[in-house]
Each structure stands twice: as C-alpha cells, then as structure tokens.
Scaffold this motif. Structure first.
Motif, mmCIF file in Angstrom:
data_model
loop_
_atom_site.group_PDB
_atom_site.id
_atom_site.type_symbol
_atom_site.label_atom_id
_atom_site.label_comp_id
_atom_site.label_asym_id
_atom_site.label_seq_id
_atom_site.Cartn_x
_atom_site.Cartn_y
_atom_site.Cartn_z
ATOM 1 N N ALA A 88 -25.116 -42.898 38.648
ATOM 2 C CA ALA A 88 -24.213 -44.011 38.357
ATOM 3 C C ALA A 88 -24.922 -45.311 38.011
ATOM 4 O O ALA A 88 -24.277 -46.301 37.690
ATOM 5 C CB ALA A 88 -23.281 -44.236 39.545
ATOM 6 N N TYR A 89 -26.251 -45.348 38.062
ATOM 7 C CA TYR A 89 -26.948 -46.565 37.658
ATOM 8 C C TYR A 89 -27.721 -46.331 36.351
ATOM 9 O O TYR A 89 -27.490 -46.995 35.342
ATOM 10 C CB TYR A 89 -27.884 -47.037 38.772
ATOM 11 C CG TYR A 89 -28.893 -48.082 38.343
ATOM 12 C CD1 TYR A 89 -28.544 -49.108 37.462
ATOM 13 C CD2 TYR A 89 -30.203 -48.067 38.823
ATOM 14 C CE1 TYR A 89 -29.459 -50.061 37.060
ATOM 15 C CE2 TYR A 89 -31.124 -49.026 38.431
ATOM 16 C CZ TYR A 89 -30.749 -50.016 37.538
ATOM 17 O OH TYR A 89 -31.662 -50.958 37.139
ATOM 18 N N TYR A 90 -28.619 -45.350 36.371
ATOM 19 C CA TYR A 90 -29.421 -45.094 35.169
ATOM 20 C C TYR A 90 -28.569 -44.459 34.068
ATOM 21 O O TYR A 90 -28.828 -44.640 32.894
ATOM 22 C CB TYR A 90 -30.596 -44.185 35.534
ATOM 23 C CG TYR A 90 -31.600 -43.989 34.432
ATOM 24 C CD1 TYR A 90 -32.449 -45.019 34.043
ATOM 25 C CD2 TYR A 90 -31.697 -42.772 33.766
ATOM 26 C CE1 TYR A 90 -33.369 -44.838 33.025
ATOM 27 C CE2 TYR A 90 -32.616 -42.575 32.744
ATOM 28 C CZ TYR A 90 -33.455 -43.614 32.383
ATOM 29 O OH TYR A 90 -34.372 -43.430 31.372
ATOM 30 N N THR A 91 -27.561 -43.702 34.491
ATOM 31 C CA THR A 91 -26.545 -43.125 33.597
ATOM 32 C C THR A 91 -27.139 -42.391 32.395
ATOM 33 O O THR A 91 -26.912 -42.771 31.248
ATOM 34 C CB THR A 91 -25.557 -44.204 33.080
ATOM 35 O OG1 THR A 91 -26.280 -45.296 32.509
ATOM 36 C CG2 THR A 91 -24.696 -44.727 34.211
ATOM 37 N N SER A 92 -27.901 -41.349 32.700
ATOM 38 C CA SER A 92 -28.421 -40.505 31.633
ATOM 39 C C SER A 92 -27.473 -39.339 31.425
ATOM 40 O O SER A 92 -27.258 -38.535 32.330
ATOM 41 C CB SER A 92 -29.816 -40.007 32.007
ATOM 42 O OG SER A 92 -30.381 -39.301 30.938
ATOM 43 N N MET A 93 -26.917 -39.242 30.240
ATOM 44 C CA MET A 93 -25.995 -38.144 29.938
ATOM 45 C C MET A 93 -26.702 -36.802 30.019
ATOM 46 O O MET A 93 -27.860 -36.671 29.639
ATOM 47 C CB MET A 93 -25.428 -38.312 28.528
ATOM 48 C CG MET A 93 -24.304 -39.308 28.430
ATOM 49 S SD MET A 93 -23.859 -39.634 26.704
ATOM 50 C CE MET A 93 -23.273 -38.016 26.199
ATOM 51 N N GLY A 94 -25.977 -35.800 30.496
ATOM 52 C CA GLY A 94 -26.547 -34.458 30.543
ATOM 53 C C GLY A 94 -27.040 -34.050 31.923
ATOM 54 O O GLY A 94 -27.611 -32.974 32.091
ATOM 55 N N PHE A 95 -26.820 -34.887 32.913
ATOM 56 C CA PHE A 95 -27.317 -34.619 34.267
ATOM 57 C C PHE A 95 -26.558 -33.472 34.941
ATOM 58 O O PHE A 95 -27.134 -32.670 35.683
ATOM 59 C CB PHE A 95 -27.152 -35.894 35.095
ATOM 60 C CG PHE A 95 -27.484 -35.791 36.565
ATOM 61 C CD1 PHE A 95 -28.799 -35.724 36.997
ATOM 62 C CD2 PHE A 95 -26.473 -35.780 37.521
ATOM 63 C CE1 PHE A 95 -29.101 -35.652 38.348
ATOM 64 C CE2 PHE A 95 -26.768 -35.707 38.875
ATOM 65 C CZ PHE A 95 -28.088 -35.648 39.293
ATOM 66 N N ALA A 96 -25.245 -33.377 34.710
ATOM 67 C CA ALA A 96 -24.382 -32.630 35.628
ATOM 68 C C ALA A 96 -24.645 -31.122 35.690
ATOM 69 O O ALA A 96 -24.750 -30.560 36.791
ATOM 70 C CB ALA A 96 -22.923 -32.899 35.287
ATOM 71 N N VAL A 97 -24.746 -30.454 34.542
ATOM 72 C CA VAL A 97 -24.900 -28.991 34.609
ATOM 73 C C VAL A 97 -26.231 -28.594 35.257
ATOM 74 O O VAL A 97 -26.245 -27.802 36.195
ATOM 75 C CB VAL A 97 -24.675 -28.336 33.226
ATOM 76 C CG1 VAL A 97 -24.914 -26.834 33.295
ATOM 77 C CG2 VAL A 97 -23.253 -28.609 32.727
ATOM 78 N N PHE A 108 -30.438 -55.713 37.056
ATOM 79 C CA PHE A 108 -30.154 -54.292 37.250
ATOM 80 C C PHE A 108 -29.182 -53.765 36.195
ATOM 81 O O PHE A 108 -28.121 -53.257 36.516
ATOM 82 C CB PHE A 108 -29.600 -54.037 38.653
ATOM 83 C CG PHE A 108 -30.647 -54.117 39.718
ATOM 84 C CD1 PHE A 108 -31.601 -53.118 39.844
ATOM 85 C CD2 PHE A 108 -30.700 -55.193 40.590
ATOM 86 C CE1 PHE A 108 -32.583 -53.183 40.825
ATOM 87 C CE2 PHE A 108 -31.675 -55.264 41.572
ATOM 88 C CZ PHE A 108 -32.626 -54.263 41.696
ATOM 89 N N LEU A 109 -29.562 -53.936 34.937
ATOM 90 C CA LEU A 109 -28.740 -53.377 33.868
ATOM 91 C C LEU A 109 -28.956 -51.870 33.794
ATOM 92 O O LEU A 109 -30.067 -51.386 34.043
ATOM 93 C CB LEU A 109 -29.122 -54.033 32.537
ATOM 94 C CG LEU A 109 -28.777 -55.521 32.459
ATOM 95 C CD1 LEU A 109 -29.378 -56.152 31.202
ATOM 96 C CD2 LEU A 109 -27.265 -55.721 32.475
ATOM 97 N N HIS A 110 -27.910 -51.141 33.431
ATOM 98 C CA HIS A 110 -28.023 -49.685 33.380
ATOM 99 C C HIS A 110 -29.113 -49.236 32.404
ATOM 100 O O HIS A 110 -29.434 -49.944 31.457
ATOM 101 C CB HIS A 110 -26.676 -49.035 33.038
ATOM 102 C CG HIS A 110 -26.103 -49.438 31.708
ATOM 103 N ND1 HIS A 110 -25.573 -50.681 31.466
ATOM 104 C CD2 HIS A 110 -25.983 -48.759 30.546
ATOM 105 C CE1 HIS A 110 -25.150 -50.742 30.215
ATOM 106 N NE2 HIS A 110 -25.385 -49.602 29.629
ATOM 107 N N HIS A 111 -29.649 -48.045 32.645
ATOM 108 C CA HIS A 111 -30.752 -47.430 31.880
ATOM 109 C C HIS A 111 -32.113 -48.093 32.159
ATOM 110 O O HIS A 111 -33.088 -47.746 31.490
ATOM 111 C CB HIS A 111 -30.536 -47.480 30.349
ATOM 112 C CG HIS A 111 -29.275 -46.855 29.847
ATOM 113 N ND1 HIS A 111 -28.498 -45.990 30.580
ATOM 114 C CD2 HIS A 111 -28.661 -46.946 28.629
ATOM 115 C CE1 HIS A 111 -27.468 -45.602 29.845
ATOM 116 N NE2 HIS A 111 -27.538 -46.165 28.667
ATOM 117 N N ARG A 112 -32.200 -49.017 33.100
ATOM 118 C CA ARG A 112 -33.477 -49.676 33.337
ATOM 119 C C ARG A 112 -34.279 -48.879 34.370
ATOM 120 O O ARG A 112 -33.721 -48.355 35.319
ATOM 121 C CB ARG A 112 -33.207 -51.092 33.851
ATOM 122 C CG ARG A 112 -34.431 -51.936 34.114
ATOM 123 C CD ARG A 112 -33.953 -53.349 34.407
ATOM 124 N NE ARG A 112 -35.010 -54.243 34.802
ATOM 125 C CZ ARG A 112 -35.364 -54.477 36.069
ATOM 126 N NH1 ARG A 112 -34.761 -53.857 37.060
ATOM 127 N NH2 ARG A 112 -36.327 -55.338 36.333
#
Lengths: 550, 550
Positions: free
Chosen positions: A401-410, B110-114
C-alpha cells in the motif's frame, strides 16, 4: 566438524527461522542451489525472478524473514523492483545472489551476464538494502553472514549476500551461528519521551491510536492490543497497516486514509486532541494523497526510527520499550470509551440478473471472509476497494500500500500460503496487474495451493483512466478464466451478473483442492468510492501542472 | 513558436529516427504519455516493463535507436535488467522515466513508489547507462536532451532521461533539436595503426576475418562486405555477431565459437596466421567458454573502443576509419581464396512416426527460412541450436548471446516486427524462458503481428541440467499451444513426432494473419551438439570448485 561457507550460510538461514527459499537457478548459483536442495530448506522455483521476489516478500511479511536466491545480474537485476518494495515497506528479505568466481574474473573479463564491471550488481543493491556483503573467503564469512542477517532482522529491510561461485564450497571451521547482539534504548531519552507522551495522553479528552505496519513487522501486535484495552482508546489503522489488529475488535473504528476514507473515521481521527501513531510512515497514500488534516501539534508519532512529539524527536528509543512504558503509565481507562457504532451490517441480497458492479462485488465478497482467509490485494482499485473488507484476525491482509508495485498479488499468494498453509488466500487483482505476473498460477499448481483469484477485469488501467485517460490506458481482454487450461489444473469461470457471482463463489469455495480463477467483468470506469476520491485528487495535481502549460 | 520541455523531447526523438516508444504508463509519467499520444510517435503498451525493455531493445538493434517510457521506480527498477542487457550488448536504448514532481517532493517525502530517496533510481541507472540526465528546468533541458541522445548514438548504449512530472509541461523557447557533433579519429594514431595492420595482413599466408556485432550496431555491414570481397579473405562471424553478413556469401565459412562450434570453422580460424577481428568483444560465450585457442600474437582486434594489435593498443581511432583505411590498402586479393566447402546440403526427409529430436528439429526448420524471415532465439539451447540456422540476409538473427538474459525472445519479436513489418519472426524459446515473458503474445495480438513461436519444451532448464542437475531444474509443463485461448487469437498445436512437425509448419506458414505457437515436446536431456560441449565445459568448472570442497 567439516563445514563449508555455503553450508554455514544454509545453517544460519535455518536457525534464523527460514523453511523455504524462493528463486530461479542459474549457472553462477547452481552449486549453492545444490546445497539448499540437500538441506532442510525447501526451494520454491517460480517462473521468473521478479515473481520470486514478490513471493519471498510476502513470506517475509508473515514469517518475519524471507529469502530469494538468484543468479548474477540477469537474476539479481530482475528481482530488484521487488526488493525495493520490501525496502520501502519494511519487509525482512534476504537476497542471495551467485556471481562469477573470483578466479575466473582475472582470466576472462567478458563473462556472460556482466554489465559494466563485476561490482555493478553490488552497487545497484546498495541503493535498495540496509546491508551488502560479498563473501570472498572463509575467514570473514561468518561475521559477514551474521551481520547481514542481523541487519535484516533489526531494520526489517532487505540485505544482500553475494556468493562468487567458487566460494560456497570453501571449507571453514566455525560451525555455530552467532547470535544477534541485544539493542537497548537510551534510558534517559526513553524516560523523557515517556513522561512527555503520557502527560499529553492523560490530558487529552478524545485521544485516538493510529496503528501502522510496524506493529506487525516488529512483532508488537499483542502489545498493541494490551495498550488499546488498557487505555480504552479507540483505534484506527492505516491502509498499509490494515489488519495489524482484528477489525472485529470492539474498539476498532476503521481504516484512516484522510479524505479517501470513511467520513466517520476521518472525523474521529482528525478531531482527536491527541493522536498516538504507532509504527507508521506518513505516506501519501496512507494520508489520502494530501487530503489528511492531521495537526502535528497533536501527534505523538512513534516508529522504529524515532519517537516524534509535536515538532521534536527522540532518537535511540526502541518502539517496543516506548509501548511497554506507555502500558505501565496508567493512562486509563478513565472511563470505558464507547466503541463507535459500526455501520449496520445488512445481509447482501443478490439480484441475479443485475450486472455486477464494483461496490456490490466488494459487499458480497466481504461475507465470504472467515478466520481461515488471508486477503491479498494488488495495487489499484483492488487495494482501495479491498480496504473496506473486514479482516477477522491479525495480519491477514497483505498489500503493497505504499510502494504500490502492480503485480504483487498472485506471486504473493504463493509466498503467503507456503508460509501459512492453513489459510486460504483470496486474491484481488486488476487485469493490468494480472498480466504482469499472473503466470505464477503455474507455481500455485506445482505447490498444490488453493487460492481464489478474482480478476477485476475492467479492460484497462482504471486508476489512471480517472487521472488522465487515453488509449494507452487500454489493455487486451484476456480470457483469464481459461488459465486452468494452460497450467493443466484449477477451475475458472466468468462473472457478468450478481447471479454469476453467487454461483462462482459457491463453486470456488467448495473447490478446495486447487486454485479457482474468477474473471469478473466490470465496466471500464466503474470503481470504488475511495478510488473516486483518490482519482479526483491526483487529477487536480496533474491539472495544476497542465495549467502551467496553457 | 510555443513549445514545452516534453514537446521538445518528443520532437528530438522523432528527429532522431524513432517512430515507436514502448512502455507501461503510470501516474508520474502520465502527462508525458499524453504528449507522446498526441505526437507522431506510436506508443506500444506491453504487459509489464521488463518486457517493454526487451521489445525496445530489439527495436533499437534493428532501427539504430529505441526507447522505453516508464513510471518511477516500480517501472524503472522493473525494466533495469533489460537495460543492462542493452548496455552489455551495445543496443542504443533511451530510457525515459517519470518521477515525483519537484514541487511535491518538499511537502511530502513519503510519496508512493519511493525507495530510499528521490535519487535512488537515478543512482541505479548510472550503473547500466552511459549518460543520465534529470531534467529540472527549461533552460538546461535542450542541452541535456541533446547530450543523452548523442551519447546513445555514439556509444550504442543505453541512456536515462528522468522527467519529474511537473517538468514536461514547462514552456521553453528553443524549438530546433541540436545536431550531433562530428567525432574524428586521431590522424597519426590511425595512420600508424593502418600501416601496422596492413603490413601484417599482407605478410599473412592464411588470414581470416572474424566479424562481430558492432558491424551491425555501427552501420558497417556494407563496408564489411566490400572489405571481404576486396581482400578475398574468408570470413567467420561470432555468435553475438551472427547475421552481420549473409550466411550465403561465398566467402562465409560459419560461426566461430571455439570448441563449441563446428570443427572445420574452429580449425580454419585458429590455424590462421592473422585474424582480423572486427567489432567484437571477446566474451566467454563467443569464445566457447574458454575453449577458444586464439593466439594474441596473431590478432588484430578492432572495436569501437580501440584497435589492438598483438599486445598494444591504439586509442582514438574510429572503427569506420580503420576499415575504410584497410579497404584502400590494397590487401588483395593476391589470389582468389577458395571458399571452404560447405557441408553438403541434404534435403530433410521426414520420418512421420519418428519422435522429434533436437537435431532433426533444427535441420527441418532450417529449410523454412527465407529472405522474409527474421530469426529470434532465446537463451539456452534455443540459441546454441539456432546458431546453425542459415540466415539469408543481413541482421535477421537476434539473440542476447553475451548477456544471455532468458525471456528476451517473445517480447523481442514484438519490437522486431513493429520495426520491420515485412519480416516474419520465427521465435525459438525454451519452456523456462517462455514462462518468464511469454505473456507478450498479448501484445502480439494487439499489434496484429504474426510470429511463429516454437516452444522447445523439455520440461526444465536443460542447459543447467547438463551442468548440475537437481529438482530445481524442473519446471511445470504448460499447455503452451493453448495460449490462443487466453489471448483470443492465434493458432497453436503440439508436436511429438516428425509428422506432427510437418503438419505444424505447413499450417503455421499458411497462417499469415495471426501468430502461431508450436509446443515441441523434447526429451528432458535431448539437446544440440553445441550445448553438449558447453555443458561439459561448465560442468568441469563446477566440478573443479566441488573438488576443493571434498
């Protein structure tokens, strides 16, 4: 006792609490793979290295330590983004990479997988880890291995161990793994911080606790519940910290996310005359992308890095010591704080012919969760919508929920269920995210796991559509439900209506011996309320920039 | 004339010869995506960033320049490995990444993707590029953009351009894109190098030319053919340089790869009294993993970096000037050098009931190639086996033969056919590599491409099986031929026998409007002759290391 460097590393990993290592083999790390295979550790091979990283990250979040083992550069540089996510979100992940043998480097500088120089990968990993160690000889190996593992456990962040391929077989003498040194708070700083914080909390008329992800990472969840119950304070969690306390706890009021969240939670937190924030970074998404209105004058912000009260900071105070100190400070309950009235739970009534929409999808799915479910949300509306699911126990919600890299879930479902075989993952993933890493259903089958994967298929990057739309946000419409035909196991179906959803849930929940994948057809612009608010907020930022242009 | 920083970058990319940009959008780069969309450049969206990188790399190899455009960290760090490969193998790839706006960084760290700090991604890319530019204002933007593009074209290696999201819309005045400055050789160094090289070549009785990948990258292929025909010297190519000259040229003797290659080629090159190596790195795989026996005393090694004769080096001599100088040096032909007798071509006779094996597979496929085919080989036996295919024209063979990152081929087919729509890709990919990146068949469908994809399905990492085997080398057996059902287009089939292969080829070659995927079932240990030699060679290295342990 005969021992090798590789054997010593394996033993230290075992003693640190690992049972599994994720990765993809390659010739520079093959000798060490053989050592792993002959140990008690189980090697879980994934389709590619990035996915191994996500799986190991999820495993680390639940287990307290995870490891990924890859080959040089083609492996290491491929797993990098997953390691960066573990850094940003404090997941204790050990990266082990093979590399060209020290001896062969001299003879042939142009060894395969090399980029600029032999230390290219090392330099890159310095940017996303708290410790990098290249093991070059048996004499220093024990201290280096110990330091890496200790740093990983202390900071809950990734570390990097590089093994040139002629090193793992080197003989060494030391056989016992060193123990972590104990770290203690500075007594005077701790004392003053506690004095100040407890007098602030005692004076407060409407205090609130805001619990963050470090409660989980640093093993402070039990202490948190004690503190909540001893003080009687209401408690909210952040999005990144979701599930650090059972969402059925009577004092739990909901997820705080500024203007993105439910208004009653936002009002309660923002009107509090003292917010005790425990173990959370103030990230943009946690704070509703700039919509939060928290007055620093009223905040005690305690994290693993430091304790901040209003505008000053205490260093060298451990979060655990601070929380234990507060527990002893007799903060209450002065009176029993009445739990906020939860919104009345109305049983979902399916309307079989009605096309499925996002809000009713989440409402229906919420009824399926029980104490044997772990919810794993990918980035985008899967996360924002998933935020409203009611998590029954602790730490049963995983999402970046912070870095939010798509593709994590599977891939994360693989790592999570390998670690917690009794929990069944319910995976929520957008079509865009599934296309990135969904092939890990292959590993799901190999490992005999049984997640239920919901693909929220809106034929594009809907989060971005709300910000600035164009054909670049469209993606190809896969027949996601037909993945069982590719990987030769699992069950899939399509959902267009609420009636379809009922049938799909019934079958998937009964299909306990294999995975299920449900292709949920959603209108391209349909989305959760939270995403609506977020989209509007970001849109205004982009619009501000665009106005400059005009 | 009104112009923005983003608009200026778009125009410079167009003027540099780009027609397409590959990538995945994200909120930090969305404003620039919109500018790309409104330009003459076409944006090709892929399933994930790594795959966008591979596609753009393939495009760059054929076009002379390629570009990938991604968002901050989650995008940039995901494409890194593909960029590293482009660096190692000299592919001119421009990486464009969005990043948090300069203004918003101050307000919210603390912006996302950092990850660690805002310059984490920049520091990482310094390790895999020849130039990094963060554009922060309109005044410096033209010089920075020009420098990056010029460095990319000069060194044929990746560069990195970062656009904080509040920058593309900044107004600027300059509208014309600057031209590259001309680089010239140092006249005296060139003169001496040519004198020495030509007298060595004139004195030689059995000279051979060894042509490498830079002939292609630096646009020297026509000059190479002139030199070959003017001198009458026989010519071999390296594996990385395969197809820099038509393999039907009468003076072409084959691929040189030390002990891995065909004996007649190895003997001819290693017994030459002077080897003129043009544009090749002496990599381990090019040299047959240490099995090459080349005597430095007899080598003239000319690359874009420098000219080496025996043990001394000339700096500041351009490869083109050196080759043009040799062309004028009247080196021959003293007599017409008879081309080596090519092994007699026997027409393949299919035995319909015979199970398909690796050697006969390649022999049969070789008959399908024509001047409208481009061959794209993934890493592993797809590469080693593919080395023996006879390439009809120039630059119709793509493979990452030095950096050897698995998973290149399917995304590369996208990039290659987008650039050369008239060529039909024949893609050879192992099952392990397909599982890494095969989802790009989705983009194949979106773009209306028609590659024929052969999955060499031996149920594992066979190259590694030959080095050191264990269950970690096994992978799950997908029904690869059923991918058309997932992506809703294409045609697939399975091949068990030579009869199956005949039918598959017939149908696939006739199926010109969409992709075909052929699942070729191969025994787990069946492999090409070259891989046999390579495996044994690496095995002995691992075994040497293992003996130390014992």
């Amino acid at each position: 006792m005969s021992m090798t460097v590789g054997g010593y590393l394996v033993r230290c990993l075992e003693e640190a609490g690992l049972k599994h290592v994720f990765g993809v083999p390659g010739d520079y790390v093959l000798g060490f793979y053989d050592m792993l295979y002959r140990s008690h550790l189980k090697v879980i091979g994934t389709c590619n290295e990035m996915n191994a990283g996500y799986a190991a990250d999820a495993y680390a979040r639940l287990n307290g330590l995870g490891a990924v083992c890859v080959t040089y550069c083609v492996g290491g540089l491929s797993v990098l983004n997953a390691v960066a996510q573990a850094y940003a979100e404090e997941s204790p992940l050990i990266v082990i990479s093979g590399s060209p043998g020290l001896n062969e480097r001299v003879r042939s500088p142009f060894l395969h997988h090399r980029v600029k120089d032999f230390d290219t990968q090392l330099k890159v990993f310095r940017e996303v880890t708290v410790c990098t160690e290249v093991i070059e000889d048996a004499a220093n190996a024990p201290a280096q291995i110990h330091r890496a593992i200790a740093m990983c456990r202390r900071y809950k962040r990734p570390v990097y161990i590089e093994l040139p391929r002629d090193v793992p077989s080197l003989p060494m003498k030391t056989a016992a793994c060193a123990k972590d040194e104990t770290i203690v708070s500075d007594a005077k700083s701790l004392h003053e911080a506690l004095q100040e914080a407890s007098s602030m909390l005692r004076a407060a008329k409407s205090p609130v606790i805001l619990a963050g992800v470090e409660m989980h990472r640093f093993g402070l969840q039990r202490l948190l519940v004690q503190l909540v119950e001893r003080t009687g304070f209401p408690i909210a969690a952040t999005l990144l910290g979701k599930s650090v306390i059972s969402e059925r706890h009577p004092q739990f009021i909901g997820i705080y996310e500024g203007g993105m969240g439910h208004e009653r939670v936002t009002r309660k937190v923002e009107s509090a005359d003292c917010v005790l924030s425990l173990g959370e970074f103030m990230t943009d998404i946690n704070l509703g992308i700039g919509t939060a209105k928290l007055d620093t004058n009223r905040i005690i912000n305690a994290t693993s890095a430091r304790i901040s009260i209003r505008y000053h900071h205490y260093e060298e105070v451990l979060l655990r010591d601070f929380m234990e100190g507060l527990l002893k400070s007799r903060l209450g309950p002065r009176r029993k704080v009445a739990p906020l009235r939860q919104p009345e739970h109305r049983a979902f009534r399916s309307q079989p012919a009605r096309p499925i929409c996002v809000r009713r999808f989440w409402a229906r799915v919420n009824e399926c969760l029980d104490e044997n479910t772990i919810v794993i949300c990918d980035v985008g509306d899967s996360l924002f919508g998933g935020a409203d699911l009611e998590i029954h126990r602790r730490s049963e919600f995983l999402s970046p929920a912070y870095y939010t890299s798509m593709g994590f879930a599977v891939p994360a479902a693989v790592g999570a269920q390998i670690n917690k075989p009794k929990l069944r993952p319910m995976v929520f993933v957008g079509d865009g995210a599934f296309q990135m890493t969904g092939q890990e259903l292959s590993t799901v089958v190999r490992c005999g796991l049984n997640p239920i994967v919901f693909v929220l298929n809106n034929k594009g990057y809907t989060t971005e559509r709300l910000i600035l739309d164009g054909p670049f946000n469209d993606i190809h419409d896969w027949a996601y439900h037909r993945w069982p035909e590719i990987v030769r196991a699992g069950w899939g179906c399509e959902v267009h209506t609420e009636g379809d959803l009922e049938q799909a849930l019934e079958k998937a929940l009964a299909n306990t011996q294999e995975f299920s994948i449900i292709n949920v057809h959603i209108q391209p612009l349909d989305h959760s309320e939270a995403l609506d608010r977020l989209g509007k907020r970001i849109h205004s930022q982009v619009a501000r920039a665009a106005r400059k242009r005009a």
